[in-house]
Design an enzyme around this catalytic site. Structure first.
Site, short mmCIF file in Angstrom:
data_model
loop_
_atom_site.label_atom_id
_atom_site.label_comp_id
_atom_site.label_asym_id
_atom_site.label_seq_id
_atom_site.Cartn_x
_atom_site.Cartn_y
_atom_site.Cartn_z
CB THR A 63 10.66 -5.10 -6.72
OG1 THR A 63 9.44 -5.26 -5.99
CG2 THR A 63 10.55 -3.91 -7.62
CG HIS A 120 3.94 -12.82 -4.17
ND1 HIS A 120 5.31 -12.70 -4.14
CD2 HIS A 120 3.46 -11.54 -4.26
CE1 HIS A 120 5.64 -11.41 -4.21
NE2 HIS A 120 4.54 -10.70 -4.29
NE ARG A 142 15.17 -8.37 2.82
CZ ARG A 142 14.67 -7.16 2.78
NH1 ARG A 142 13.43 -6.97 2.35
NH2 ARG A 142 15.37 -6.11 3.17
CB SER A 150 10.14 -5.56 4.20
OG SER A 150 9.93 -5.05 2.93
CE LYS A 276 15.20 2.84 7.08
NZ LYS A 276 15.46 2.37 8.46
#
Ligand code: A3P
Length: 310
Positions: A63, A120, A142, A150, A276
């Site tokens: 995103t 993806h 990541r 997540s 978050k």
């Protein structure tokens, strides 16, 4: 297609109370709706050499990458008070290849003459024309532990389950066995990493944590790679800083469009994409044993690559 899909290995995530089922297709686990669109895209999507693919496994910063790339590419057309990112969810501004509504979003892309498209899909499953057209590919990855947390919350919220009804340990175990959206995550990263070594002029790897700790040089790298480098004057005028600030979590997560609504046909509300955005949130969920296990698995998969996913 229905018959072919039904014959594939399936896994229903028990901890989501049966809400999420993955199918194993070309060595990766994919949900049914994405799988159908994936197959259609593989059969019919024709990439243009000018297309820029924004690739990622879910929950690794897709995103964020999409907003940054969109803001970079459209910066001469829009500023922070006119950008469509203010009123449209970013996954509508930058279409996703394997969304079931890809045709609809393709129209948006053509209307804006935007070169960007997200996916993806693992490298090995990309439509053939993406590789043969030598499109630019940006891949974000990541730290695996934050991805696990997540991913857990995303599926849990999509399944409308409170945490007490969705045991994290089970989600963790599944992830370790490679069962996650577009998992195994390690193989997803390795596919793009290997390709980036073979075709470095066409594939840029960005790490979520690097983008966080040093946004300026990474956003400049991104802009140069996708063919929209910042000029000296732009830098002096603060254009890079403005884009970083606008696309930052603080700003994006507080926009009304990102607090409400959801994509047509999706079980995931827009706000689920902004949780978050903290590095190291995994420490609030992992036991020592989980940490040891995932580190060991990751070491085994990544030995000799120089990639750090821990
Ligand atoms: P957390 O769940 O750890 O908060 P994706 O976009 O690939 O689905 O990844 C979602 C993750 O990226 C979520 O992580 C989300 O909060 C975080 N994220 C979303 N927008 C971001 C932004 N602008 N900057 C940094 N992280 C962002």
């Amino acid at each position: 297609m229905e018959e072919m899909i039904d014959a594939l290995p399936q896994h229903t995530c028990g901890w989501t109370k049966g809400n999420i089922t993955f199918y194993k297709y070309q060595e990766f686990w994919i949900s049914k709706s994405h799988l159908e669109a994936n197959i259609l895209a593989q059969q019919s999507f024709k990439a243009e050499p000018s297309d820029v693919f924004l690739c990622s496994a879910p929950k690794t910063g897709t995103t964020w990458l999409k907003s940054l790339a969109f803001a970079i590419v459209t910066r001469e057309r829009f500023d922070k008070s006119t950008t469509p990112l203010l009123t449209k969810f970013v996954h509508e501004c930058v279409p996703h290849l394997e969304r079931p509504l890809v045709v609809e979003y393709e129209d948006i892309r053509k209307n804006l003459s935007l070169p960007l498209i997200g996916t993806h899909l693992p490298y090995s499953s990309l439509p053939e024309s993406v590789i043969s057209s030598n499109c630019k590919i940006v891949y974000i990855y990541r730290n695996i532990k934050d991805v696990i947390v997540s991913h857990y919350h995303f599926l849990r919220e999509g399944s409308k389950l409170p945490m007490e009804d969705a045991p994290f340990e089970e989600a963790f175990e599944e992830f370790c066995h490679g069962v996650s959206a577009y998992g195994p995550y390690w193989d997803h990263v390795l596919g793009y990493w290997k390709a980036s070594l073979e075709r470095p002029e066409h594939i840029l790897l960005l790490k979520y944590e690097d983008l966080k700790s040093d946004p300026k040089s990474n956003v400049k790298r991104l802009a140069s790679f996708i063919g929209c480098p910042f000029s000296f004057n732009e830098e002096e005028a603060g254009v890079v800083d403005n884009i970083i600030r606008f696309c930052g979590f603080e700003n994006m997560s507080n926009l009304e469009v990102n607090k409400t609504g959801k994509l047509k046909g999706s079980i995931f509300e827009n706000r689920f994409f902004y949780r978050k955005a903290k590095d190291g949130d995994w420490k609030n969920y992992f036991t020592n044993e989980m940490k040891t296990n995932i580190d060991k698995l990751t070491d085994e998969k990544f030995t000799g690559t120089g990639l750090i996913l821990k």
